[in-house]
Design an enzyme around this catalytic site. Structure first.
Site, PDB file in Angstrom:
ATOM      1  N   LYS A 149       0.825  -1.205   0.000  1.00  0.00           N
ATOM      2  CA  LYS A 149       0.000   0.000   0.000  1.00  0.00           C
ATOM      3  C   LYS A 149       0.860   1.256   0.000  1.00  0.00           C
ATOM      4  O   LYS A 149       0.545   2.244  -0.674  1.00  0.00           O
ATOM      5  CB  LYS A 149      -0.934  -0.022   1.211  1.00  0.00           C
ATOM      6  N   GLN A 176      -3.972  -1.596  10.037  1.00  0.00           N
ATOM      7  CA  GLN A 176      -3.981  -2.915   9.403  1.00  0.00           C
ATOM      8  C   GLN A 176      -4.537  -3.962  10.367  1.00  0.00           C
ATOM      9  O   GLN A 176      -4.126  -4.048  11.531  1.00  0.00           O
ATOM     10  CB  GLN A 176      -2.556  -3.297   8.989  1.00  0.00           C
ATOM     11  N   ASP A 211     -10.906   3.219   4.944  1.00  0.00           N
ATOM     12  CA  ASP A 211     -11.370   1.839   4.795  1.00  0.00           C
ATOM     13  C   ASP A 211     -12.889   1.777   4.692  1.00  0.00           C
ATOM     14  O   ASP A 211     -13.449   0.811   4.184  1.00  0.00           O
ATOM     15  CB  ASP A 211     -10.916   0.991   5.990  1.00  0.00           C
TER      16      ASP A 211
END
Length: 297
Positions: free
Chosen positions: A52, A96, A119
């Site tokens: 990412k 994460q 997210d």
């Protein structure tokens, strides 16, 4: 002939379109910044975060990397999130998953500022999605919408079957399919571990999204001819390879491809789209937070 849906190519097109928007934001003095927080017991998480960050670097998005020891208390993670929430230079925050067992991930999600929740998992953003006016769509379901659009698959009036009910894929995917909006208007069935006669449900699908997390769980005998198959699964199975394993999806590719009109491979299907839509949300967040119009693909 069955069409193999190339997620790498579609993701590359999205990144290329985002590039000009990032450049325009930078010219306006607002270069997007994504902060990633790693406190995960999963060895693969470090790889995911690194990928990412590399994606951000390629587009000129600033990436901040924060790592915490696994034995740190929950408050240490919450303090980091609070600092990032308060930092006007940070536009998106990604913690994460999974996090260590002594931390409640729901509390982590609720701690992130909904405006920086790229997210799309904060309860406020989940509520907006369900209500029909999402701020940030979760990356994997949004990426699937983009894949279907790129493949000229019209969801309107179709029977969509989602196998899996996770907060990351299954639930938001079903919500996007039923919305009265482009990429929606489908008659949607959600199947899960308590579904009776799963194969009878999956054979009804015009569009099947497999997100059960079980290797090669769905095969061609469970599908009808002409179905579009989107395989979200990424599972390691033992194999006679240099690494000692190979990646397979939740769908048995060969038998499913014999029935499908189009199908995503694993790897190279949904995965690249998830990462591309994280960049999309970060760019969108930068525009929203600075009251700037941004062109989004």
């Amino acid at each position: 002939m069955t069409e193999q849906i190339d997620g790498e190519a579609v993701a590359a097109d999205i990144r290329a379109e985002l590039q000009s928007t990032v450049d325009s934001l930078a010219d306006a003095g607002e270069r997007p910044t994504l902060a990633t927080v790693l406190m995960s017991p999963d060895p693969a998480s470090e790889t995911y975060v690194s990928m990412k960050q590399n994606d951000c670097e390629e587009l000129g998005i600033n990436a901040r990397d924060i790592e915490l020891d696994l034995d740190e208390p929950a408050e240490a993670l919450f303090d980091v999130i609070d600092e990032l929430n308060a930092d006007d230079d940070v536009n998106g925050i990604l913690v994460q998953s999974p996090v260590p067992d002594h931390i409640d991930y729901r509390e982590v999600l609720e701690r992130i500022d909904p405006e920086k929740d790229v997210d799309g998992f904060h309860p406020t953003n989940v509520g907006r999605l369900v209500a029909g006016y999402p701020q940030y769509k979760p990356c994997t379901p949004h990426g699937i919408q983009k894949l279907l659009a790129a493949t000229d698959v019209d969801t309107e009036g179709k029977d969509a079957v989602v196998v899996g009910r996770s907060r990351i894929v299954g639930k938001p995917m079903a919500n996007l399919f039923i919305q009265k909006a482009p990429g929606g208007n489908a008659t949607t069935t959600v199947c899960h571990s308590r579904t009776d006669d799963l194969a009878a449900k999956t054979r009804q699908a015009d569009i099947l999204v497999a997100a059960a997390g079980i290797p090669e769980f769905i095969d061609g005998s469970m599908l009808s001819a002409g179905v579009v198959v989107i395989d979200v699964g990424i599972n390691r199975v033992d194999a006679d390879t240099e690494k000692g394993y190979e990646l397979v999806g939740d769908v048995d590719y060969e038998s499913a491809a014999a029935k499908a009109s189009a199908i995503t491979p694993v790897p190279g299907g949904v995965g690249p789209m998830t990462r591309a839509m994280l960049l999309y949300n970060t760019v969108k967040a930068t525009g929203l937070q600075n009251d700037l119009d941004v062109d989004l693909p």
